[in-house]
Design a protein around this motif. Structure first.
Motif, mmCIF file in Angstrom:
data_model
loop_
_atom_site.group_PDB
_atom_site.id
_atom_site.type_symbol
_atom_site.label_atom_id
_atom_site.label_comp_id
_atom_site.label_asym_id
_atom_site.label_seq_id
_atom_site.Cartn_x
_atom_site.Cartn_y
_atom_site.Cartn_z
ATOM 1 N N ILE A 187 0.852 -1.193 0.000
ATOM 2 C CA ILE A 187 0.000 0.000 0.000
ATOM 3 C C ILE A 187 0.884 1.238 0.000
ATOM 4 N N ASP A 188 0.565 2.166 -0.894
ATOM 5 C CA ASP A 188 1.258 3.455 -0.954
ATOM 6 C C ASP A 188 0.497 4.442 -0.079
ATOM 7 N N LEU A 189 1.105 4.845 1.013
ATOM 8 C CA LEU A 189 0.508 5.821 1.929
ATOM 9 C C LEU A 189 0.944 7.220 1.533
ATOM 10 N N ASP A 190 -0.001 8.110 1.367
ATOM 11 C CA ASP A 190 0.315 9.507 1.081
ATOM 12 C C ASP A 190 0.984 10.129 2.297
ATOM 13 N N ALA A 191 2.225 10.596 2.115
ATOM 14 C CA ALA A 191 2.990 11.148 3.238
ATOM 15 C C ALA A 191 3.000 12.665 3.260
ATOM 16 N N SER A 192 2.188 13.288 2.407
ATOM 17 C CA SER A 192 2.179 14.747 2.364
ATOM 18 C C SER A 192 1.603 15.330 3.648
ATOM 19 N N SER B 57 5.711 4.850 2.256
ATOM 20 C CA SER B 57 5.337 6.269 2.300
ATOM 21 C C SER B 57 6.574 7.102 1.990
ATOM 22 N N TYR B 58 6.480 7.935 0.978
ATOM 23 C CA TYR B 58 7.604 8.771 0.567
ATOM 24 C C TYR B 58 7.340 10.212 0.984
ATOM 25 N N GLU B 59 8.065 10.689 1.958
ATOM 26 C CA GLU B 59 7.896 12.039 2.476
ATOM 27 C C GLU B 59 8.686 13.033 1.628
ATOM 28 N N ALA B 60 8.143 13.335 0.446
ATOM 29 C CA ALA B 60 8.866 14.151 -0.533
ATOM 30 C C ALA B 60 9.182 15.543 -0.009
ATOM 31 N N GLN B 61 8.311 16.097 0.814
ATOM 32 C CA GLN B 61 8.543 17.449 1.323
ATOM 33 C C GLN B 61 9.713 17.489 2.304
ATOM 34 N N ILE B 62 10.192 16.323 2.706
ATOM 35 C CA ILE B 62 11.344 16.241 3.612
ATOM 36 C C ILE B 62 12.541 15.653 2.864
ATOM 37 N N ALA B 63 12.335 14.501 2.239
ATOM 38 C CA ALA B 63 13.439 13.826 1.560
ATOM 39 C C ALA B 63 13.820 14.473 0.248
ATOM 40 N N GLY B 64 12.866 15.139 -0.404
ATOM 41 C CA GLY B 64 13.109 15.650 -1.747
ATOM 42 C C GLY B 64 13.287 17.143 -1.851
ATOM 43 N N LEU B 65 13.317 17.850 -0.727
ATOM 44 C CA LEU B 65 13.506 19.299 -0.746
ATOM 45 C C LEU B 65 14.746 19.671 0.051
ATOM 46 N N GLY B 66 15.720 20.280 -0.616
ATOM 47 C CA GLY B 66 16.900 20.754 0.089
ATOM 48 C C GLY B 66 16.557 21.905 1.006
ATOM 49 N N ASP B 67 17.013 21.827 2.249
ATOM 50 C CA ASP B 67 16.640 22.856 3.228
ATOM 51 C C ASP B 67 17.614 24.026 3.267
ATOM 52 N N HIS C 51 -2.070 21.336 0.649
ATOM 53 C CA HIS C 51 -1.359 20.081 0.400
ATOM 54 C C HIS C 51 0.107 20.413 0.185
ATOM 55 N N ILE C 52 0.972 19.952 1.089
ATOM 56 C CA ILE C 52 2.409 20.203 0.975
ATOM 57 C C ILE C 52 3.107 18.863 0.793
ATOM 58 N N GLY C 53 3.691 18.678 -0.375
ATOM 59 C CA GLY C 53 4.297 17.402 -0.733
ATOM 60 C C GLY C 53 3.808 16.986 -2.106
ATOM 61 N N VAL C 54 4.195 15.805 -2.547
ATOM 62 C CA VAL C 54 3.759 15.342 -3.873
ATOM 63 C C VAL C 54 2.376 14.719 -3.787
ATOM 64 N N ARG C 55 1.699 14.690 -4.933
ATOM 65 C CA ARG C 55 0.360 14.100 -5.006
ATOM 66 C C ARG C 55 0.496 12.674 -5.533
ATOM 67 N N ARG C 56 0.474 11.739 -4.614
ATOM 68 C CA ARG C 56 0.641 10.340 -4.975
ATOM 69 C C ARG C 56 -0.639 9.583 -4.662
ATOM 70 N N SER C 57 -0.679 8.979 -3.518
ATOM 71 C CA SER C 57 -1.764 8.069 -3.176
ATOM 72 C C SER C 57 -2.964 8.805 -2.585
ATOM 73 N N PRO C 58 -4.186 8.286 -2.803
ATOM 74 C CA PRO C 58 -5.355 8.824 -2.109
ATOM 75 C C PRO C 58 -5.477 8.318 -0.671
ATOM 76 N N VAL C 59 -4.597 7.388 -0.291
ATOM 77 C CA VAL C 59 -4.652 6.818 1.064
ATOM 78 C C VAL C 59 -3.818 7.704 1.993
ATOM 79 N N HIS C 60 -4.496 8.439 2.856
ATOM 80 C CA HIS C 60 -3.804 9.400 3.718
ATOM 81 C C HIS C 60 -3.969 9.091 5.207
#
Length: 397
Positions: free
Chosen positions: A142-147, A189-199, A155-164
């Motif tokens: 199951i792909d869990l939306d991690a936004s 669950s891929y937390e793109a707003q954390i793993a994919g954004l340089g701070d 909505h902050i993060g990528v738009r992936r799964s409807p399962v939140h």
């Protein structure tokens, strides 16, 4: 860095650009750093961040790495057929009918590959292609939306799964458990707003501060929600793994008790987008070289080609970065072009036709879509030449 340029020039003296190289010492150092940051939890290598089977093999040969995260089901089937791994998770849902039929009717593939779902519609598709009585059991994750959704309609993060929510995840897990021919084995669950954004994006302190504020609030929310989701899903299935993270969040994700493994791949190549992270910056390990072909004026050197643009939002951050020699930059009105790329800056004055310029791609594996082979360099020698996916005749997306 001048020493690196001299080494690469000596190693590739007999090659004509364009070509790609991977510095194995830097690649291995990045692999070791990721293992250390995972603090004992296994790392799953996302194949799309590498796209070279020999380098995937090199990664998986090291203790600390286990399994592949593929980006399409045909790719997963291809990798399984080569014996690259016996544990392959497909990171995105698939609607490929031929690939699904092959998976569902091959005992070895069905035991090796786990496919991603986020709705019962995807189960219906598989059932329609190969009814439960006519297939092997299909492994599901199951792909869990991690936004992060701090407010309604925010909505902050990528738009992936409807399962939140835990309730949504539990309902899907219950539906899977009730249907023959499927076995739920994982949660991702891929937390793109954390793993994919340089701070700490270079030259953008305000944006960096905003990203850090978002990440500081988003991660605690995700930790609590992911733990609740895992507990709810485990009421209906015995999970083999809970996957999370990415190169930009390995340490933080590994510290989550609910997570059993972490995904990380881009950090092996060290593309330049990761220069904007404070916690860890991988060593640059993958480059492509282009030839200087003309000097339009005393301040400009032009290389042949260069428009190896990364996916994502259309922005300067998706363009390649001229790396060696130092002191080069793209022209804002032209950028990196398909057939020519003008370069300016202090480093341009010393370049002549025939000289090489080494670029870093904005992302990782996308570099390999432009070349058939990668030259593996150690010190000032090429120690091997290995095919990319493209060089093996494969184009999965």
């Amino acid at each position: 860095m001048s020493n690196a340029r001299a080494r690469y020039d000596r190693a590739t003296a007999e090659l004509d650009p364009p070509f790609a190289i991977v510095d194995l010492d830097a690649f291995d150092a990045n692999s070791s750093a990721l293992i250390a940051r995972a603090a004992g939890k296994p790392l799953r290598v996302p194949s799309k961040s590498v796209r070279v089977r020999a380098l995937i093999d090199r990664t998986l040969a090291r203790p600390g790495w286990r399994g592949i995260m593929a980006f399409t089901l045909p790719e997963a089937i291809w990798l399984a057929g080569h014996g690259t791994a016996d544990d392959i998770l497909v990171a995105y849902p698939t609607a490929g009918r031929a690939a699904l039929r092959r998976l569902a009717t091959d005992e070895k593939l069905a035991a090796t590959i786990t496919v991603m779902v986020d709705s019962t519609d995807q189960l219906d598709l598989i059932d329609a292609l190969v009814p439960p009585a006519q297939r092997k059991t299909v492994r599901l994750c199951i792909d869990l939306d991690a936004s992060w959704r701090p407010l309604s309609k925010v909505h902050i993060g990528v738009r992936r799964s409807p399962v939140h929510s835990p309730e949504q995840a539990g309902a899907l897990a219950a539906a899977i458990a009730a249907r023959p021919g499927f076995r739920l084995v994982g949660l991702m669950s891929y937390e793109a707003q954390i793993a994919g954004l340089g701070d700490a994006p270079p030259g953008r302190p305000v944006r960096g501060a905003m990203i850090r504020a978002i990440q500081a609030r988003s991660m605690p929310e995700l930790l609590a929600r992911r733990a609740a989701v895992v507990a709810e899903v485990r009421r209906h299935a015995e999970l083999e793994f809970v996957n999370g993270g990415g190169t930009g969040s390995v340490a933080a994700t590994a510290a989550d008790p609910a997570v059993t493994e972490v995904a990380a791949g881009s950090g092996l190549f060290g593309p330049w987008l990761f220069d904007g992270y404070r916690q860890w910056r991988p060593e640059p390990a993958a480059f492509f070289a282009l030839s200087v072909v003309r000097r339009p004026n005393a301040d400009t050197a032009t290389v042949l080609g260069g428009g190896w643009i990364a996916s994502g939002e259309t922005a300067p951050s998706r363009q390649p970065l001229p790396w060696l020699p130092e002191g080069l930059k793209l022209i804002g009105t032209e950028g990196a072009g398909e057939v020519q790329t003008p370069l300016i800056g202090p480093g341009a004055a010393g370049l002549s036709p025939g000289d090489r310029v080494y670029f870093r791609h904005s992302k990782a594996g996308e570099l390999c879509e432009h070349v058939n082979e990668v030259h593996l360099v150690q010190g000032d020698r090429i120690v091997d030449v290995v095919p990319t996916y493209r060089g093996e005749g494969q184009a999965f997306l």
